[in-house]
Design an enzyme around this catalytic site. Sequence first.
Site, short mmCIF file in Angstrom:
data_model
loop_
_atom_site.label_atom_id
_atom_site.label_comp_id
_atom_site.label_asym_id
_atom_site.label_seq_id
_atom_site.Cartn_x
_atom_site.Cartn_y
_atom_site.Cartn_z
N LYS A 177 37.44 53.16 35.88
CA LYS A 177 36.46 53.46 37.05
C LYS A 177 37.33 53.20 38.37
O LYS A 177 37.18 52.07 38.75
CB LYS A 177 35.17 52.92 36.86
CG LYS A 177 33.94 53.60 37.42
CD LYS A 177 33.86 53.87 38.73
CE LYS A 177 33.62 52.39 39.53
NZ LYS A 177 33.83 52.72 40.94
N GLU A 252 39.73 39.30 40.02
CA GLU A 252 40.45 39.30 41.40
C GLU A 252 39.68 39.66 42.46
O GLU A 252 39.56 40.66 42.53
CB GLU A 252 41.91 39.98 41.45
CG GLU A 252 43.07 39.65 40.08
CD GLU A 252 43.46 38.45 40.37
OE1 GLU A 252 43.37 37.89 41.56
OE2 GLU A 252 44.00 37.85 39.45
N CYS A 286 43.44 41.99 50.59
CA CYS A 286 42.89 40.53 49.87
C CYS A 286 43.53 39.31 50.44
O CYS A 286 42.98 38.24 50.47
CB CYS A 286 42.78 40.63 48.40
SG CYS A 286 44.40 41.24 47.47
N GLU A 387 35.16 36.35 54.63
CA GLU A 387 36.12 37.41 54.46
C GLU A 387 35.41 38.67 55.37
O GLU A 387 34.23 39.22 55.18
CB GLU A 387 36.26 38.03 53.15
CG GLU A 387 37.21 38.78 53.04
CD GLU A 387 37.58 39.50 51.46
OE1 GLU A 387 36.45 39.86 50.82
OE2 GLU A 387 38.78 39.48 50.99
#
Length: 498
Positions: A177, A252, A286, A387
């Site tokens: 997906k 992750e 990331c 973040e």
Amino acid sequence: MSDPKTYQNLIGGEWVPARSGKTFENRNPADTRDVLGTFPHSGADDVADAVAAAQAAYNKWRLTPAPKRGEIIFRASQILQQRKEEYARDMTREMGKVLAETRGDVQEAIDMGFFMAGEGRRLYGVTTPSELPNKFQMSVRQPLGVCGLITPWNFPMAIPSWKIFPALICGNTVVIKPAEDTPLSTYNFVQALIDAGLPPGVVNIVSGYGPEAGEPLVKHPDVKVVSFTGSTQVGKHVSQLCAEQLKHLSLEMGGKNPMIVMDDADLDLVIAGAVWGAFGTTGQRCTATSRLIAHRSIVDELVSRVQAEAKNIRVGNGLDENNQMGPSINEQQLGTVQKYVGIGKEEGAELVLGGARLEDGDYGHGYFHQPTIFTNVKRDMRIAQEEIFGPVVSVIPVDSLEEAIDVANDVPYGLSSSIYTRNVNNAFVAMRDLYTGIVYVNAPTIGAEIHLPFGGTKGTGNGKREGGTQVLDTYSEWKSLYIDYSGGLQRAQIDNAE
Ligand code: NAD
């Protein structure tokens, strides 16, 4: 711009629309007038069809010799090499990052393919002597079945390749997906596998949104492995769903990556690294460098030089080779960047560059933001802890290596970190004490290579790693085999006791 195309789900080798008939558009974040195509807005019944197709293909694929599986992967990588430019252009159109970077993204998939193809002739197990005579023993890797893969938009081909190639080489089948913002690159990637001779049903694509398509994939009882890359918030939810069925899960997730700059660092090197680490991919990696933890004695010079360099970054449509930084992926992500700029100001950090959306002229059609630098940031401010995933970097002054490492580790994430120093002792202390999955010395926090383990500590992951041969542990299970050829009953721990 070219005419939008209609894409379908790939289920059992057939291209089919969502059962509901619903679709969504894939638009260029640099120019939202540019529609790349429409994709199926899938739901649980489409996912169920795809999982059934993957389940049906599993037994044959599992029994296909691994070197043969590797040959298909090898050919797919060769095809990706031939189509690298075309796929990179598609990716820049759907994701926004500049062409040099999307070429790198496709290259990462190529590298991963050649690496994993080689695993087809390795997939090493372990043989070890028995404690008993005339007995042989070894451990071998076993596939698990159908893998449900959920990917983000920032590495639209590399990340699917990190998951699909290792899943396939181990003998699993796949339902992926892709991120709703960047499905096309997954289609392009899988097309290379199909053209390389991948049998129908071995890889299936269900496009759509997280709650409607991602979640049913995670929950489906026939999905034995889930591999998720994305935000920590969604990752935690996925983890809870998997726990109910004791599924194998690789996570992750986010990062808040620090670059430590010591007073003995080569500042020319630091400036180049900091600008690339912070503003490359518009900060949407990331592993992006989002904190510059700098020794107080050099912090002023560092800030003024990074500022001078970042001011000249050419922001614009990534298809123009002159541009160095593209847009944010979508309105929401741009909104997050703007929100954090506001938070930084309120917290009392000093804004020394940028801080605003770019809206004039052509910029008005996309989600562009200025490269932004805050200085005099305190370690516990939200812009130093959370973040942002945009072109914003926070400079935090410190007085010693010890303090720098303490600040670096004092965040909920642990993906990547770096130190710039010419002192070898400092470098080794940092390599030992920075609690992240990746540490760079005299290089920014971005730039991982596919054949080393990739992943992070704390809120970044769940202890799994992608990349390297370590990724094989996500997509296989160990089976230990004992063969007794003594002709009699031999009891371990009993018959060989003194
Ligand atoms: P996201 O968590 O919003 O979405 C990731 C994927 O999860 C998408 O495909 C989305 O559709 C799907 N999803 C959303 N809700 C879901 C649900 N309830 N159930 C199942 N699936 C669901 O993240 P994003 O915005 O696409 O990506 C950015 C994030 O990804 C950042 O936090 C970034 O740090 C992280 N990231 C991590 C790595 C890494 O390797 N550590 C690499 C790239 C990106």
